[in-house]
Design a protein around this motif. Structure first.
Motif, PDB file in Angstrom:
ATOM      1  N   SER A 144     -52.793  14.875  22.855  1.00 40.37           N
ATOM      2  CA  SER A 144     -51.698  14.385  23.688  1.00 40.37           C
ATOM      3  C   SER A 144     -50.671  15.478  23.931  1.00 40.37           C
ATOM      4  CB  SER A 144     -51.021  13.185  23.015  1.00 40.37           C
ATOM      5  OG  SER A 144     -51.937  12.128  22.828  1.00 40.37           O
ATOM      6  N   ALA A 145     -50.015  15.407  25.070  1.00 42.87           N
ATOM      7  CA  ALA A 145     -48.950  16.353  25.385  1.00 42.87           C
ATOM      8  C   ALA A 145     -47.742  16.111  24.496  1.00 42.87           C
ATOM      9  CB  ALA A 145     -48.557  16.215  26.849  1.00 42.87           C
ATOM     10  N   LEU A 146     -46.998  17.167  24.215  1.00 41.89           N
ATOM     11  CA  LEU A 146     -45.756  17.027  23.461  1.00 41.89           C
ATOM     12  C   LEU A 146     -44.659  16.476  24.369  1.00 41.89           C
ATOM     13  CD1 LEU A 146     -45.494  20.284  21.298  1.00 41.89           C
ATOM     14  CD2 LEU A 146     -46.230  18.013  20.579  1.00 41.89           C
ATOM     15  N   PRO A 147     -43.735  15.696  23.817  1.00 43.28           N
ATOM     16  CA  PRO A 147     -42.589  15.240  24.614  1.00 43.28           C
ATOM     17  C   PRO A 147     -41.765  16.428  25.092  1.00 43.28           C
ATOM     18  CG  PRO A 147     -42.767  14.016  22.552  1.00 43.28           C
ATOM     19  CD  PRO A 147     -43.729  15.155  22.454  1.00 43.28           C
ATOM     20  N   GLN A 148     -41.167  16.302  26.261  1.00 42.32           N
ATOM     21  CA  GLN A 148     -40.424  17.415  26.848  1.00 42.32           C
ATOM     22  C   GLN A 148     -39.253  17.837  25.972  1.00 42.32           C
ATOM     23  OE1 GLN A 148     -41.455  19.128  29.613  1.00 42.32           O
ATOM     24  NE2 GLN A 148     -39.911  20.572  28.854  1.00 42.32           N
ATOM     25  N   ASP A 149     -38.576  16.874  25.321  1.00 47.06           N
ATOM     26  CA  ASP A 149     -37.442  17.266  24.486  1.00 47.06           C
ATOM     27  C   ASP A 149     -37.887  18.106  23.300  1.00 47.06           C
ATOM     28  OD1 ASP A 149     -38.759  15.169  23.314  1.00 47.06           O
ATOM     29  OD2 ASP A 149     -36.948  14.141  22.616  1.00 47.06           O
ATOM     30  N   ALA A 150     -39.092  17.817  22.757  1.00 40.53           N
ATOM     31  CA  ALA A 150     -39.623  18.633  21.665  1.00 40.53           C
ATOM     32  C   ALA A 150     -39.990  20.027  22.163  1.00 40.53           C
ATOM     33  CB  ALA A 150     -40.838  17.957  21.042  1.00 40.53           C
ATOM     34  N   ILE A 151     -40.547  20.108  23.370  1.00 42.08           N
ATOM     35  CA  ILE A 151     -40.909  21.408  23.936  1.00 42.08           C
ATOM     36  C   ILE A 151     -39.661  22.240  24.197  1.00 42.08           C
ATOM     37  CG2 ILE A 151     -41.892  22.528  25.974  1.00 42.08           C
ATOM     38  CD1 ILE A 151     -43.895  20.243  26.123  1.00 42.08           C
ATOM     39  N   ASP A 152     -38.598  21.609  24.658  1.00 40.30           N
ATOM     40  CA  ASP A 152     -37.358  22.334  24.941  1.00 40.30           C
ATOM     41  C   ASP A 152     -36.755  22.942  23.680  1.00 40.30           C
ATOM     42  OD1 ASP A 152     -37.592  21.683  27.590  1.00 40.30           O
ATOM     43  OD2 ASP A 152     -36.249  19.941  27.482  1.00 40.30           O
ATOM     44  N   GLU A 153     -37.051  22.366  22.505  1.00 43.58           N
ATOM     45  CA  GLU A 153     -36.478  22.856  21.254  1.00 43.58           C
ATOM     46  C   GLU A 153     -37.314  23.950  20.592  1.00 43.58           C
ATOM     47  OE1 GLU A 153     -35.946  19.483  18.770  1.00 43.58           O
ATOM     48  OE2 GLU A 153     -34.349  18.593  20.009  1.00 43.58           O
ATOM     49  N   ILE A 154     -38.492  24.241  21.145  1.00 45.03           N
ATOM     50  CA  ILE A 154     -39.360  25.256  20.548  1.00 45.03           C
ATOM     51  C   ILE A 154     -38.701  26.628  20.642  1.00 45.03           C
ATOM     52  CG2 ILE A 154     -41.541  26.491  20.816  1.00 45.03           C
ATOM     53  CD1 ILE A 154     -42.802  23.886  21.691  1.00 45.03           C
ATOM     54  N   GLU A 155     -38.712  27.343  19.527  1.00 44.31           N
ATOM     55  CA  GLU A 155     -38.196  28.708  19.491  1.00 44.31           C
ATOM     56  C   GLU A 155     -39.327  29.669  19.152  1.00 44.31           C
ATOM     57  OE1 GLU A 155     -34.935  29.092  16.862  1.00 44.31           O
ATOM     58  OE2 GLU A 155     -33.764  27.466  17.751  1.00 44.31           O
ATOM     59  N   PHE A 156     -39.196  30.895  19.594  1.00 43.91           N
ATOM     60  CA  PHE A 156     -40.184  31.933  19.325  1.00 43.91           C
ATOM     61  C   PHE A 156     -39.496  33.105  18.635  1.00 43.91           C
ATOM     62  CE2 PHE A 156     -41.876  29.528  22.818  1.00 43.91           C
ATOM     63  CZ  PHE A 156     -43.248  29.525  22.629  1.00 43.91           C
ATOM     64  N   PRO A 157     -40.149  33.723  17.646  1.00 43.00           N
ATOM     65  CA  PRO A 157     -39.605  34.952  17.079  1.00 43.00           C
ATOM     66  C   PRO A 157     -39.736  36.107  18.066  1.00 43.00           C
ATOM     67  CG  PRO A 157     -41.755  34.504  16.153  1.00 43.00           C
ATOM     68  CD  PRO A 157     -41.419  33.320  17.023  1.00 43.00           C
ATOM     69  N   ALA A 158     -39.241  37.256  17.686  1.00 47.78           N
ATOM     70  CA  ALA A 158     -39.274  38.402  18.596  1.00 47.78           C
ATOM     71  C   ALA A 158     -40.675  38.982  18.747  1.00 47.78           C
ATOM     72  CB  ALA A 158     -38.314  39.486  18.104  1.00 47.78           C
ATOM     73  N   THR A 159     -41.508  38.880  17.696  1.00 52.68           N
ATOM     74  CA  THR A 159     -42.819  39.521  17.716  1.00 52.68           C
ATOM     75  C   THR A 159     -43.892  38.581  17.187  1.00 52.68           C
ATOM     76  OG1 THR A 159     -42.509  40.455  15.490  1.00 52.68           O
ATOM     77  CG2 THR A 159     -41.821  41.817  17.365  1.00 52.68           C
ATOM     78  N   PHE A 160     -45.145  38.897  17.525  1.00 48.22           N
ATOM     79  CA  PHE A 160     -46.293  38.206  16.955  1.00 48.22           C
ATOM     80  C   PHE A 160     -46.527  38.681  15.520  1.00 48.22           C
ATOM     81  CE2 PHE A 160     -47.344  38.231  21.530  1.00 48.22           C
ATOM     82  CZ  PHE A 160     -47.636  36.894  21.728  1.00 48.22           C
ATOM     83  N   ARG A 161     -47.274  37.875  14.761  1.00 48.41           N
ATOM     84  CA  ARG A 161     -47.694  38.309  13.431  1.00 48.41           C
ATOM     85  C   ARG A 161     -48.785  39.374  13.550  1.00 48.41           C
ATOM     86  NH1 ARG A 161     -49.904  33.649  10.206  1.00 48.41           N
ATOM     87  NH2 ARG A 161     -50.264  32.656  12.207  1.00 48.41           N
ATOM     88  N   SER A 162     -48.754  40.340  12.639  1.00 44.11           N
ATOM     89  CA  SER A 162     -49.750  41.405  12.647  1.00 44.11           C
ATOM     90  C   SER A 162     -50.968  41.069  11.795  1.00 44.11           C
ATOM     91  CB  SER A 162     -49.138  42.721  12.152  1.00 44.11           C
ATOM     92  OG  SER A 162     -48.174  43.196  13.070  1.00 44.11           O
ATOM     93  N   ILE A 163     -50.785  40.285  10.726  1.00 45.27           N
ATOM     94  CA  ILE A 163     -51.884  39.928   9.827  1.00 45.27           C
ATOM     95  C   ILE A 163     -51.936  38.412   9.718  1.00 45.27           C
ATOM     96  CG2 ILE A 163     -52.796  40.071   7.481  1.00 45.27           C
ATOM     97  CD1 ILE A 163     -51.534  42.799   7.224  1.00 45.27           C
ATOM     98  N   LEU A 164     -53.104  37.849   9.997  1.00 45.58           N
ATOM     99  CA  LEU A 164     -53.267  36.396   9.953  1.00 45.58           C
ATOM    100  C   LEU A 164     -53.878  35.911   8.649  1.00 45.58           C
ATOM    101  CD1 LEU A 164     -54.649  35.719  13.547  1.00 45.58           C
ATOM    102  CD2 LEU A 164     -52.267  35.701  12.762  1.00 45.58           C
ATOM    103  N   HIS A 165     -54.722  36.729   8.022  1.00 44.15           N
ATOM    104  CA  HIS A 165     -55.440  36.294   6.831  1.00 44.15           C
ATOM    105  C   HIS A 165     -55.963  37.533   6.123  1.00 44.15           C
ATOM    106  CE1 HIS A 165     -57.742  33.743   4.189  1.00 44.15           C
ATOM    107  NE2 HIS A 165     -58.894  34.251   4.598  1.00 44.15           N
TER     108      HIS A 165
END
Length: 241
Positions: free
Chosen positions: A127-148
Motif C-alpha cells: 500500500s502507498a504511504l499516507p501523504q502526511d507521512a511522506i512529507d515528514e520523511i527526512e534524508f541524511p546528507a549521504t548514502f551508507r557506504s557499508i551495508l553488511h
C-alpha cells in the motif's frame, strides 16, 4: 541488535542506551560493556540513516562499522581496545534532491516504481504511504557506504557489502539503484589491506562463509528462494578474487 558469538562461545550484542545516548558492545552472560560510543546518528528516524554492522572475526575480535563513512573498527573482545581498522579513502556519495523526490513519488505510488527501485522503496504491491507521512520523511546528507559485513573466503577475509555511498570506478548508478547484483569489497583478515571487489550472482545474498565457501539464499526470476553454496578462490595469475 544482531548478536555474535566469540571464540569461547560467549554471546555479545550491540545495545542502544537511550538514556545515555550510547551504542554499546555488551556481553550477555555478565552484562559487561566492552566498548561504547556516542549514538546520536543511530537515534534518528530517517531513510538511509546509519545502521551499525557487527561481525565476529577470529582471534577474539569483532569488526564494527558505525556510520556512513567507509570506516570499520576492529575491537579486541578481551580488552575492549581498538586494535585495527579497515578504511577506504572514499568520500560518501551525496543524496541529491532529485533522488529524494523520486523516493517520495514511489512511496506514494509503489506500483509505478521501476524494478531497480524495489531495493529502496520495497514491495511494489504494498500500500502507498499516507501523504502526511511522506512529507515528514527526512534524508541524511549521504548514502551508507557499508551495508553488511561478514568473515569469509578465500582463507580468512573480511567481506563488506558496498552501499550506494561508495563512489569509485565500480560504483553502480543511483538512478535506478542496483540492488540485485551486490558488489562486495574484500580485505585481508590479518593486515586488513584491501584485496579487491567481487560481484556475486544476481539474486544471491550470502549469510555465512568459511575458508573456501559462501552459503546464502538465491532468488530466481519468480522470486522463489533456494539455498546456494558458492566456492571462492584466488586467481593464481592475478592474486585477486
Amino acid at each position: 541488535m544482531r548478536p555474535v558469538i566469540d571464540s569461547s562461545g560467549r554471546i555479545l550484542v550491540l545495545t542502544l542506551n537511550f538514556l545515555e545516548g550510547e551504542l554499546r558492545l555488551q556481553r550477555l552472560d555478565d552484562d559487561e560493556v566492552l566498548w561504547r560510543v556516542r549514538a546520536d546518528n543511530f537515534l534518528e528516524q530517517r531513510l538511509f540513516r546509519p545502521r551499525p554492522n557487527l561481525t565476529a572475526l577470529s582471534g577474539g575480535r569483532v569488526a564494527l562499522n558505525l556510520d556512513a563513512r567507509y570506516a570499520v573498527d576492529i575491537i579486541d573482545l578481551t580488552s575492549g581496545d581498538m586494535v585495527g581498522s579497515i578504511e577506504r579513502d572514499i568520500a560518501p556519495r551525496s543524496i541529491t534532491s532529485s533522488f529524494a523526490r523520486r523516493v517520495r513519488e514511489y512511496l506514494a505510488n509503489p506500483g509505478s516504481a521501476p524494478s531497480g527501485w524495489s531495493s529502496v522503496v520495497g514491495d511494489p504491491n504494498r500500500s502507498a504511504l499516507p501523504q502526511d507521512a511522506i512529507d515528514e520523511i527526512e534524508f541524511p546528507a549521504t548514502f551508507r557506504s557499508i551495508l553488511h559485513m561478514f568473515r569469509g573466503p578465500p582463507g580468512e577475509t573480511v567481506w563488506a557489502r558496498r552501499g550506494l555511498g561508495v563512489d569509485d570506478e565500480l560504483a553502480p548508478p543511483v538512478d535506478p539503484p542496483d540492488g540485485l547484483a551486490p558488489m562486495w569489497d574484500l580485505f585481508d583478515g590479518g593486515t586488513y589491506d584491501y584485496m579487491g571487489a567481487v560481484q556475486l550472482p544476481k539474486g544471491f545474498i550470502p549469510y555465512a562463509g568459511d575458508a573456501t565457501r559462501l552459503a546464502g539464499v538465491q532468488k530466481n526470476a519468480l522470486d522463489v528462494q533456494a539455498v546456494r553454496v558458492i566456492r571462492i578462490h584466488l586467481a593464481a595469475d592475478q592474486g585477486k578474487p
